[in-house]
Design an enzyme around this catalytic site. Structure first.
Site, PDB file in Angstrom:
ATOM      1  N   GLU A 299      30.847 -21.396  25.022  1.00  0.00           N
ATOM      2  CA  GLU A 299      29.795 -21.756  24.062  1.00  0.00           C
ATOM      3  C   GLU A 299      28.549 -22.266  24.775  1.00  0.00           C
ATOM      4  O   GLU A 299      27.418 -21.976  24.372  1.00  0.00           O
ATOM      5  CB  GLU A 299      30.327 -22.794  23.076  1.00  0.00           C
ATOM      6  CG  GLU A 299      31.280 -22.195  22.062  1.00  0.00           C
ATOM      7  CD  GLU A 299      32.117 -23.202  21.295  1.00  0.00           C
ATOM      8  OE1 GLU A 299      32.972 -22.783  20.495  1.00  0.00           O
ATOM      9  OE2 GLU A 299      31.912 -24.420  21.516  1.00  0.00           O
TER      10      GLU A 299
ATOM     11  N   HIS B 227       0.808  -1.221   0.000  1.00  0.00           N
ATOM     12  CA  HIS B 227       0.000   0.000   0.000  1.00  0.00           C
ATOM     13  C   HIS B 227       0.839   1.269   0.000  1.00  0.00           C
ATOM     14  O   HIS B 227       0.361   2.345   0.348  1.00  0.00           O
ATOM     15  CB  HIS B 227      -0.972  -0.020   1.179  1.00  0.00           C
ATOM     16  CG  HIS B 227      -2.081  -0.997   0.982  1.00  0.00           C
ATOM     17  ND1 HIS B 227      -2.940  -1.375   1.987  1.00  0.00           N
ATOM     18  CD2 HIS B 227      -2.479  -1.681  -0.117  1.00  0.00           C
ATOM     19  CE1 HIS B 227      -3.813  -2.255   1.515  1.00  0.00           C
ATOM     20  NE2 HIS B 227      -3.549  -2.451   0.246  1.00  0.00           N
TER      21      HIS B 227
ATOM     22  N   PHE C  17      37.413 -20.778  13.045  1.00  0.00           N
ATOM     23  CA  PHE C  17      37.707 -19.588  13.846  1.00  0.00           C
ATOM     24  C   PHE C  17      38.810 -18.758  13.188  1.00  0.00           C
ATOM     25  O   PHE C  17      39.804 -19.305  12.696  1.00  0.00           O
ATOM     26  CB  PHE C  17      38.137 -19.991  15.263  1.00  0.00           C
ATOM     27  CG  PHE C  17      36.987 -20.111  16.201  1.00  0.00           C
ATOM     28  CD1 PHE C  17      36.762 -19.146  17.170  1.00  0.00           C
ATOM     29  CD2 PHE C  17      36.100 -21.173  16.106  1.00  0.00           C
ATOM     30  CE1 PHE C  17      35.681 -19.249  18.034  1.00  0.00           C
ATOM     31  CE2 PHE C  17      35.026 -21.280  16.957  1.00  0.00           C
ATOM     32  CZ  PHE C  17      34.813 -20.320  17.931  1.00  0.00           C
TER      33      PHE C  17
END
Length: 490
Positions: free
Chosen positions: A416, A155, A363
């Site tokens: 972790e 719209h 890593f």
């Protein structure tokens, strides 16, 4: 109000919509209600000054689109006041809009909205998404390379306010003026499952969209969903007005049944504050096909290297074989076997995709000029990225050698675990692999999360004799615990 035709429980909705996300068949339709916490107005609040100017009581008039049309007619077709009203009503402030934040974090790539503001796009960008915004038919022909979210503003947009859809003529002539946007919408209604958020039953946008849903496919509709606040007697608007409460309660029942006729199931909430939590549950459940394997080995403890390699290889192979996606951070002694197992399973199947079944996050090497705290901060950010893309986190082994040759617990694995816990991920520590995994197993066994089956979890405590048979049995136990968490089985 029980047993409403078209209602679906939150639990069933979460599972079903999460499954559609996993299948990459989900879309979200965002209405004005999502922008209100940021200071934007509802449709009724937007239109009220127009109604006041026409001396119409907006509270007793249902068709808001009629009011905008009457006002435009009264102004001899001059949209200036309407356009100013739209612009004055819009805020692009991002603070404290938890619903839009939760929407932006869902792993969904297709968004439709009837809102003129830029809040949805900004929240998507804030969550790290590259957004391709389609404001009109012309913008549909070009796409931004590397996009991971597309926002269709059916719209219009505040930056082109004169072309926004707001009057009855705009709605009635939409297909003629915006044929490509209409085609795109009909295509998505056929191919995707929509979730409507931020629409009230009186929103003219919703009524218009429903007409398109109905015309898309009348005999074989996809199932869609909308989240709606349940009519409640303790709402301030019903204070000392039992008659209005009873009327609205009955109307809601029939409106929900009407939505059901369009293939849209209604999820009721008692407060809009529940929506972010529901969306977070969907996100977690939808990510349960992504399994992060955390681990590192310097000392094999009860295992020899060959047996440990075999365990990790078989685990990764079996996960991919069952169509899970394996995520690895290349942990020492673990990462290479995860990769080999996953690649072998992909190679053994004609229907496996590398992108769909394996994701690698080696890593980054530490810069010799970086301070230790800088390296830790960079690796912490990297770990957050890896774990955010997973739904389930497995922890195996978990030890390393210090510079003086001593074997210690792997602090990176512990970090972790803490990240996974803070993100409400499903965590499964494989205790018999010792080190960090055993420490986490002991912790969980003391207060077992309800998502872990006690009988199967106990089998992860120890292996009496390490052999081909015991390794196979252990892998099957882990798979049972994982599969229980998927939308299909939970």
């Amino acid at each position: 109000m029980a047993d409403i035709i078209g209602e679906i429980s939150k639990e069933d909705f979460v599972k079903e919509y999460a499954l559609n996300i996993q299948k990459k068949e989900a879309a979200i339709f965002v209405g004005a209600g999502t922008s209100m916490p940021s200071g934007n107005l509802s449709w009724m609040e937007l239109i009220k000054p127009l109604a006041d100017a026409l001396q119409i009581n907006i509270n007793s008039y249902n068709d808001l689109v009629d009011i905008t049309q009457y006002f435009l007619n009264d102004q001899a077709g001059n949209r200036n006041f309407i356009n100013d009203r739209i612009l004055d009503s819009i805020s692009d402030q991002q603070h404290d809009n938890k619903t839009l934040q939760a929407i932006a974090e869902l792993p969904v790539s297709t968004f439709w909205t009837t809102n003129y503001d830029h809040l949805l796009e900004k929240y998507l960008e804030k969550s790290g998404r590259k957004v391709d915004t389609k404001r009109n038919d012309a913008s549909l022909t070009n796409s931004i390379r590397g996009r991971d979210a597309t926002v269709f503003k059916m719209h219009g947009d505040k930056d082109d306010v004169n072309d926004t859809v707001i009057t009855r003529d705009d709605f009635m002539n939409y297909d003629e003026k915006h044929p490509n946007m209409s085609t795109a919408l009909r295509g998505d209604f056929i191919n995707k499952t929509f979730l409507f958020i931020g629409y009230s039953f009186n929103d003219p946008n919703l009524n218009y969209i429903l007409g398109k849903v109905k015309r898309t496919n009348t005999t074989n509709q996809r199932r869609h969903f909308c989240i709606v606040k349940r009519i409640q007697k303790n709402d301030p608007i019903y204070q000392d007005n039992d008659q209005k409460f009873q009327q609205d309660e009955v109307l809601q029942k029939y409106k929900v049944a009407d939505l059901n006729g369009y293939g849209i199931k209604t999820v009721f909430v008692d407060s809009y504050d529940e929506i972010p939590s529901i969306l977070q549950d969907i996100k977690l459940k939808s990510l349960c096909n992504n399994v992060f394997i955390s681990g590192s080995i310097e000392d094999y403890k009860d295992f020899d290297k060959s047996s440990a390699d075999k365990l990790i290889f078989k685990l990764a192979y079996s996960l991919v074989e069952k169509n899970f996606k394996v995520i690895s951070g290349f942990g020492l002694g673990v990462g290479d076997n995860v990769i080999n197992g996953a690649l072998q399973a992909i190679d053994d199947s004609d229907h496996r995709s590398l992108d769909d079944n394996l994701s690698l996050f080696p890593f980054p090497m530490a810069d010799t000029n970086e301070r230790t705290d800088e390296i830790r901060a960079r690796w912490a950010k990297y770990r957050n990225k890896i774990i955010s893309e997973s739904g389930i986190c497995l922890f195996l082994f978990g030890n390393k050698k210090t510079v003086d040759g001593k074997t210690v617990l792997a602090d990176g694995m512990m970090e972790e675990f803490e990240i996974a816990k803070s993100m409400n991920k499903f965590i499964i520590p494989v205790g018999f692999t010792k080190s960090v995994a055993q420490k986490l197993w002991d912790k969980f066994n003391h207060e077992l999360p309800n998502y872990l089956n006690p009988k199967d979890f106990q089998k992860l405590e120890k292996i009496t004799e390490i052999s081909e048979k015991s390794i196979n049995e252990s892998v099957q136990t882990i798979l049972k615990l994982i599969k229980r968490l998927t939308p299909q089985n939970s």
